[in-house]
Design an enzyme around this catalytic site. Structure first.
Site, PDB file in Angstrom:
ATOM      1  N   SER A 105      33.449  40.044  47.894  1.00 43.79           N
ATOM      2  CA  SER A 105      32.836  39.634  49.154  1.00 43.79           C
ATOM      3  C   SER A 105      31.513  40.360  49.370  1.00 43.79           C
ATOM      4  O   SER A 105      31.224  41.375  48.725  1.00 43.79           O
ATOM      5  CB  SER A 105      33.777  39.928  50.334  1.00 43.79           C
ATOM      6  OG  SER A 105      33.746  41.303  50.659  1.00 43.79           O
ATOM      7  N   SER A 106      30.723  39.855  50.290  1.00 42.35           N
ATOM      8  CA  SER A 106      29.450  40.506  50.606  1.00 42.35           C
ATOM      9  C   SER A 106      29.671  41.875  51.229  1.00 42.35           C
ATOM     10  O   SER A 106      28.768  42.713  51.243  1.00 42.35           O
ATOM     11  CB  SER A 106      28.624  39.614  51.541  1.00 42.35           C
ATOM     12  OG  SER A 106      29.391  39.198  52.660  1.00 42.35           O
ATOM     13  N   ARG A 134      32.156  49.592  48.970  1.00 40.47           N
ATOM     14  CA  ARG A 134      33.151  50.368  48.236  1.00 40.47           C
ATOM     15  C   ARG A 134      32.469  51.462  47.410  1.00 40.47           C
ATOM     16  O   ARG A 134      31.254  51.445  47.224  1.00 40.47           O
ATOM     17  CB  ARG A 134      33.970  49.441  47.336  1.00 40.47           C
ATOM     18  CG  ARG A 134      34.825  48.469  48.127  1.00 40.47           C
ATOM     19  CD  ARG A 134      35.845  47.783  47.263  1.00 40.47           C
ATOM     20  NE  ARG A 134      36.780  47.001  48.082  1.00 40.47           N
ATOM     21  CZ  ARG A 134      37.955  46.566  47.650  1.00 40.47           C
ATOM     22  NH1 ARG A 134      38.353  46.836  46.417  1.00 40.47           N
ATOM     23  NH2 ARG A 134      38.736  45.859  48.444  1.00 40.47           N
ATOM     24  N   HIS A 168      42.077  46.444  38.875  1.00 37.00           N
ATOM     25  CA  HIS A 168      41.242  45.249  38.768  1.00 37.00           C
ATOM     26  C   HIS A 168      41.424  44.575  37.404  1.00 37.00           C
ATOM     27  O   HIS A 168      41.438  43.338  37.316  1.00 37.00           O
ATOM     28  CB  HIS A 168      39.772  45.607  38.988  1.00 37.00           C
ATOM     29  CG  HIS A 168      39.473  46.041  40.393  1.00 37.00           C
ATOM     30  ND1 HIS A 168      39.723  45.254  41.494  1.00 37.00           N
ATOM     31  CD2 HIS A 168      38.945  47.203  40.878  1.00 37.00           C
ATOM     32  CE1 HIS A 168      39.367  45.893  42.591  1.00 37.00           C
ATOM     33  NE2 HIS A 168      38.893  47.083  42.242  1.00 37.00           N
ATOM     34  N   GLU A 188      46.087  25.195  55.567  1.00 38.82           N
ATOM     35  CA  GLU A 188      47.362  25.874  55.773  1.00 38.82           C
ATOM     36  C   GLU A 188      47.256  27.260  55.154  1.00 38.82           C
ATOM     37  O   GLU A 188      46.642  27.424  54.082  1.00 38.82           O
ATOM     38  CB  GLU A 188      48.502  25.095  55.107  1.00 38.82           C
ATOM     39  CG  GLU A 188      48.701  23.685  55.648  1.00 38.82           C
ATOM     40  CD  GLU A 188      49.171  23.673  57.092  1.00 38.82           C
ATOM     41  OE1 GLU A 188      49.951  24.579  57.475  1.00 38.82           O
ATOM     42  OE2 GLU A 188      48.754  22.774  57.845  1.00 38.82           O
ATOM     43  N   ARG A 208      46.820  34.359  50.595  1.00 40.66           N
ATOM     44  CA  ARG A 208      46.355  35.750  50.564  1.00 40.66           C
ATOM     45  C   ARG A 208      47.496  36.639  50.121  1.00 40.66           C
ATOM     46  O   ARG A 208      48.611  36.558  50.651  1.00 40.66           O
ATOM     47  CB  ARG A 208      45.839  36.220  51.912  1.00 40.66           C
ATOM     48  CG  ARG A 208      45.326  37.679  51.816  1.00 40.66           C
ATOM     49  CD  ARG A 208      44.549  38.133  52.999  1.00 40.66           C
ATOM     50  NE  ARG A 208      43.959  39.453  52.711  1.00 40.66           N
ATOM     51  CZ  ARG A 208      42.804  39.887  53.169  1.00 40.66           C
ATOM     52  NH1 ARG A 208      42.077  39.108  53.942  1.00 40.66           N
ATOM     53  NH2 ARG A 208      42.345  41.082  52.866  1.00 40.66           N
ATOM     54  N   ASP A 228      44.040  40.060  46.800  1.00 43.68           N
ATOM     55  CA  ASP A 228      44.032  41.370  47.453  1.00 43.68           C
ATOM     56  C   ASP A 228      45.153  42.239  46.895  1.00 43.68           C
ATOM     57  O   ASP A 228      46.244  41.741  46.608  1.00 43.68           O
ATOM     58  CB  ASP A 228      44.214  41.179  48.964  1.00 43.68           C
ATOM     59  CG  ASP A 228      43.853  42.421  49.756  1.00 43.68           C
ATOM     60  OD1 ASP A 228      43.304  43.373  49.164  1.00 43.68           O
ATOM     61  OD2 ASP A 228      44.133  42.446  50.968  1.00 43.68           O
ATOM     62  N   GLY A 229      44.872  43.536  46.755  1.00 41.79           N
ATOM     63  CA  GLY A 229      45.923  44.482  46.402  1.00 41.79           C
ATOM     64  C   GLY A 229      45.771  45.158  45.050  1.00 41.79           C
ATOM     65  O   GLY A 229      46.662  45.905  44.637  1.00 41.79           O
ATOM     66  N   ASN A 230      44.657  44.941  44.355  1.00 41.62           N
ATOM     67  CA  ASN A 230      44.475  45.584  43.050  1.00 41.62           C
ATOM     68  C   ASN A 230      44.515  47.109  43.149  1.00 41.62           C
ATOM     69  O   ASN A 230      45.156  47.789  42.342  1.00 41.62           O
ATOM     70  CB  ASN A 230      43.152  45.167  42.423  1.00 41.62           C
ATOM     71  CG  ASN A 230      43.150  43.723  41.954  1.00 41.62           C
ATOM     72  OD1 ASN A 230      44.206  43.118  41.772  1.00 41.62           O
ATOM     73  ND2 ASN A 230      41.973  43.170  41.769  1.00 41.62           N
ATOM     74  N   LEU A 250      40.044  20.788  36.101  1.00 41.85           N
ATOM     75  CA  LEU A 250      40.036  21.671  37.264  1.00 41.85           C
ATOM     76  C   LEU A 250      38.634  22.194  37.547  1.00 41.85           C
ATOM     77  O   LEU A 250      37.910  22.575  36.628  1.00 41.85           O
ATOM     78  CB  LEU A 250      40.976  22.852  36.997  1.00 41.85           C
ATOM     79  CG  LEU A 250      40.959  24.007  38.014  1.00 41.85           C
ATOM     80  CD1 LEU A 250      41.620  23.571  39.314  1.00 41.85           C
ATOM     81  CD2 LEU A 250      41.677  25.233  37.433  1.00 41.85           C
TER      82      LEU A 250
END
Length: 261
Positions: free
Chosen positions: A77-78, A83, A49, A219, A200, A32-34, A143
């Protein structure tokens, strides 16, 4: 609305949580925060972005170095379809570009890629490249990188419930057999460990419909850093914070100590 097949299970016990003081098996990040990062610099949201892509690369590298099993990134997200159209179009272009340019690097480093979410809203080109990327990296043992795109936790759970209902209607499953393990096998990431740590960025403190089932005992780590400023060092700080937590899972301190003894 269709949903992707669950990824191949990894070796080991998929419902085992990371031990206290150890490295989390599964880390999920809400990036979050772009837009705020770009706005603070007088730039367009698209530039934000693009800057965020560099943070993605840094975190993937560090997660692999720290032997994280699964890294799930909330890319789109859906709800993000709401936007501005120009921003959504730019995000789709970035997504397609990443699928074209980054997947070979992931493959060369033994990283397995999965995309979770409802794919039908994406262009046919994006859908083809998703399928190719997953097929190319399917047998990699490093990974497990998961990108949540057009994903919502409620969508995920509803789809799992619908598939179980279809099996009941077909006479393949008794309603009495529907329990937590049965539902767990139907949600996205069924073959992976549950989320141990959710990070987040940007100072917001909510999970925004992300992996609602999979994060039942995660957590939570909130950082004021905007996503383009989140780097390997910030990731290490989040892991260190996780390692200081006492994970009780409903037990008392005494029970936890006896269980770990």
């Amino acid at each position: 609305m269709t949903s992707p097949q669950p990824p191949k299970p990894r070796p080991g016990d998929s419902d085992r949580a990371a031990p206290e003081g150890g490295v989390p098996r599964h880390v999920a990040i809400i990036m979050d925060g772009n837009n705020r990062w770009a706005k603070a610099r007088g730039l367009s949201g698209v530039r934000g972005h693009r800057a965020g892509v560099e943070a993605v690369r840094a975190v993937i590298r560090r997660a692999a170095e720290r032997d994280i099993e699964t890294l799930t990134l909330f890319a789109f997200s859906s709800e993000n379809w709401k936007r501005p159209k120009a921003e959504v179009s730019a995000l789709m272009e970035l997504f397609l570009m990443a699928l074209k340019r980054e997947v070979r690097k992931l493959h060369d480093n033994g990283i397995r890629l999965s995309i979770i979410g409802d794919r039908e809203a994406f262009s046919s080109s994006i859908q083809r490249h998703i399928a190719r990327a997953e097929a190319l990296t399917a047998d990699n043992q490093g990974l497990h990188l998961v990108i949540a795109a057009n994903y919502g936790g409620r969508w995920d759970i509803a789809g799992a419930a619908r598939r179980l209902a279809e099996r009941v209607a077909a006479g393949e499953l008794s309603p009495a057999a529907i329990d937590e393990p049965a539902l767990d096998r139907e949600v996205c990431l069924a073959g992976d460990a549950p989320v141990d740590l959710c990070i987040r960025t940007s100072g917001e403190q909510r999970i925004s419909n992300f992996l609602l089932w999979q994060m039942a005992y995660a957590e939570l780590h909130f950082t004021p850093l905007l996503w383009p400023d989140f780097d390997a060092e910030a990731f290490d700080l989040a892991l260190a914070d996780f390692q200081r937590r006492k994970r009780r899972f409903g037990m008392t301190d005494e029970q936890v100590e006896a269980h770990d003894a």
